[in-house]
Design an enzyme around this catalytic site. Structure first.
Site: not given
Ligand SMILES: Cc1ncc(COP(=O)(O)O)c(C=O)c1O
Length: 415
Positions: A132, A212, A373
Site C-alpha cells: 500500500h 488488512q 492506494c
Molecule cells: C495494506 C494497507 N496498509 C496500510 C493502509 C493504511 O491504513 P490507514 O489508512 O488506516 O492508515 C491500508 C488502508 O487501506 C492498507 O490496506
C-alpha cells in the site's frame, strides 16, 4: 449460485453477528445494503457504538493529567484498551503497544523515529511491489532524507511475492524489510514468518503492515518475531483515527520521539528536555481517547466471537464469489495467490471499474474501485484500476449472490 448458508458455514451463525451491526439493516437505492467494501473500512458493532457514547456520557476528560474522577475513569478506559490490544496481538508487554492514529501513522513513526536516526547512505530498505502507498511513501521520504536506497521485491502473475527475488535483494546492505501481511489490492497473504526470519538472518529488522490482516488472520507478534507491526482500528470494527504500532521495547527505547508535545516528556526546561518512558514517549498530545476506548470495545467484540469459524466463513465466501465472478464473461480476476483472504479484485473487458462500481451501487452493492492506494500493483498488471469486493464475517452467501447478479446487470447495461 445457490449454495445454502448452512452448507457454507456449519459453525458460524452469520445472522446472529449481523444483528450486532445496525448499519447493515438499511436500504440503499431501494435495495438491501450489501456492504462489500470491508478492506476500505469495516462497519461497527453496537458494542463499539455504545462504548463511544457511554464514554462521552459518563467519562469524558483528558487522560494522564488531572486528579479528578472523570480523568481517572478516562485514563483507566484508555489504558484498558491498550492491554486488550496487547493481548490481541500477544505482545510481551503493554508498553510495546503505541496507540496511533492508524496504520499509516505507525509506519511513518518508524520511518522517521527509527529510519531518520539510523539509516545512512549505502543502507537499503526492502519492500515489495504489493505494498500500500502507506508502506512505500514513508520509506521514499526517509530514503531521500538519509541517502538510503529503497528496493522492491516483484510479485508473480498470481500476485505472490517472488521469494527467490526476495532472497536476491536481501543483502548485508538491507537494514529494514517492510512488508505487507495481507495485500489490500490482491488479497495475497505474504509468508511473513519466513520473511522476518530471513530478514533477521541477514541482520535486518522487519516491519509488517498488518492493516488488512488484523481483522482476518490471527496475529501473534512474538510468534512472527516482527520488530514492528502496524495496523488500524477502523479496519477491524473499531473507530477511525485509531491504530497500533507494536514495537519491541529494546528498539523503541533506542528511538527518539517522533513528535514533541504534551504527555511525551519527563521534564522540560529550555536547556534540556527529557522524555517519558514507553509507550508515552511516542504519544504526544491529546490522543483520540474516545476512539481508543471504542477500539478496545472492538477487540472485546472480536474476542467474543469464534474467530476461527469466522475465518472459515470468510474463506468460503471468497471461494464462492471467486467461482461465480470468474464465470461472468469478460471478467479477469486480479490476484490469484494460493494463500489469499477476503479480497476479490477484478476487471471487466471494455468496462471501466468506476462504471462497474456505479451500477453496483444502484443495486445496493458497495464495492471499491480505483487503484486501492497500490499503484505499483496496477502497473504490474498493466491496468489503471480494478473493482474490488472485500468481505467480512458479517457478509452472507446472499450478499455474494446479490453482488454477482449486479455484475450480470453491468454486462447487460454496459457490456
Ligand atoms: C495494506 C494497507 N496498509 C496500510 C493502509 C493504511 O491504513 P490507514 O489508512 O488506516 O492508515 C491500508 C488502508 O487501506 C492498507 O490496506
Amino acid at each position: 449460485m445457490g449454495v445454502a448458508e448452512t452448507t457454507v458455514t456449519p459453525t458460524f451463525d452469520v445472522d446472529r453477528v449481523r444483528a450486532d451491526f445496525p448499519i447493515l439493516r438499511q436500504q440503499v437505492h431501494g435495495h438491501p445494503l450489501v456492504y462489500l467494501d470491508n478492506a476500505n473500512t469495516t462497519q461497527k458493532p453496537q458494542a463499539v457504538i455504545d462504548a463511544l457514547s457511554e464514554y462521552y456520557l459518563s467519562s469524558n476528560a483528558n487522560i494522564h493529567r488531572a486528579t479528578h474522577l472523570l480523568s481517572e475513569r478516562a485514563t483507566r478506559a484508555y489504558e484498558r484498551s491498550r492491554v486488550l490490544l496487547q493481548r490481541f496481538i500477544n505482545a510481551a508487554d503493554s508498553h510495546e503497544v503505541i496507540l496511533t492514529r492508524g496504520c499509516t501513522d505507525g509506519i511513518n513513526l518508524v520511518a522517521q523515529a527509527w529510519g531518520r536516526t539510523f539509516l545512512k547512505p549505502g543502507d537499503e530498505v526492502l519492500i515489495s511491489w504489493m505494498e500500500h502507498h502507506s508502506n512505500i511513501v514513508p520509506w521514499q521520504i526517509v530514503c531521500e532524507q538519509t541517502g538510503a536506497t529503497l528496493r522492491a521485491v516483484p510479485i508473480n502473475e498470481r500476485g505472490e511475492l517472488r521469494i527467490e527475488e526476495f532472497d536476491r535483494l536481501l543483502t548485508d546492505r538491507t537494514r529494514l524489510v517492510a512488508m505487507i501481511h495481507v495485500s489490500n489490492a490482491l488479497g495475497t497473504i505474504a509468508p511473513i514468518a519466513e520473511i522476518v526470519r530471513k530478514a533477521h538472518a541477514a541482520g535486518a529488522l522487519a516491519l509488517i503492515d498488518g492493516a488488512q490482516a488484523a481483522a482476518h488472520v490471527p496475529v501473534d507478534v512474538q510468534a512472527i518475531d516482527a520488530d514492528f507491526y502496524a495496523f488500524s482500528g477502523h479496519k477491524m470494527f473499531g473507530p477511525t483515527g485509531t491504530g497500533v504500532l507494536y514495537g519491541k521495547a529494546a528498539l523503541l527505547d533506542r528511538m527518539p520521539p517522533y513528535q514533541g508535545g504534551g504527555d511525551m516528556i519527563a521534564s522540560v526546561t529550555f536547556e534540556k528536555t527529557t522524555y517519558n518512558t514507553l509507550p508515552y514517549k511516542f504519544e504526544a498530545g491529546t490522543p483520540n481517547i474516545a476512539g481508543v476506548v471504542g477500539f478496545g470495545a472492538a477487540v472485546e467484540y472480536l474476542n467474543g466471537i469464534d474467530r476461527e469459524a469466522a475465518r472459515v466463513h470468510e474463506d468460503a465466501l471468497l471461494a464462492h464469489a471467486t467461482e461465480l465472478v470468474a464465470a461472468v464473461p469478460g471478467v479477469r480476476i486480479i490476484g490469484q495467490a494460493r494463500q489469499k483472504t477476503s479480497v476479490l479484485s477484478f476487471v471487466m473487458d471494455g468496462i471501466h471499474p468506476h462504471d462497474v462500481g456505479t451500477v453496483l451501487d444502484n443495486e445496493g452493492v458497495a464495492i471499491r474501485t480505483g487503484q486501492h492506494c497500490a499503484q505499483p500493483v496496477m502497473d504490474r498488471y498493466g491496468i489503471v484500476s480494478t473493482a474490488r469486493a472485500s468481505f467480512a464475517f458479517y457478509n452472507t452467501t446472499a450478499d455474494v449472490q446479490a453482488f454477482v447478479r449486479a455484475l450480470h446487470k453491468v454486462k447487460e447495461l454496459l457490456g
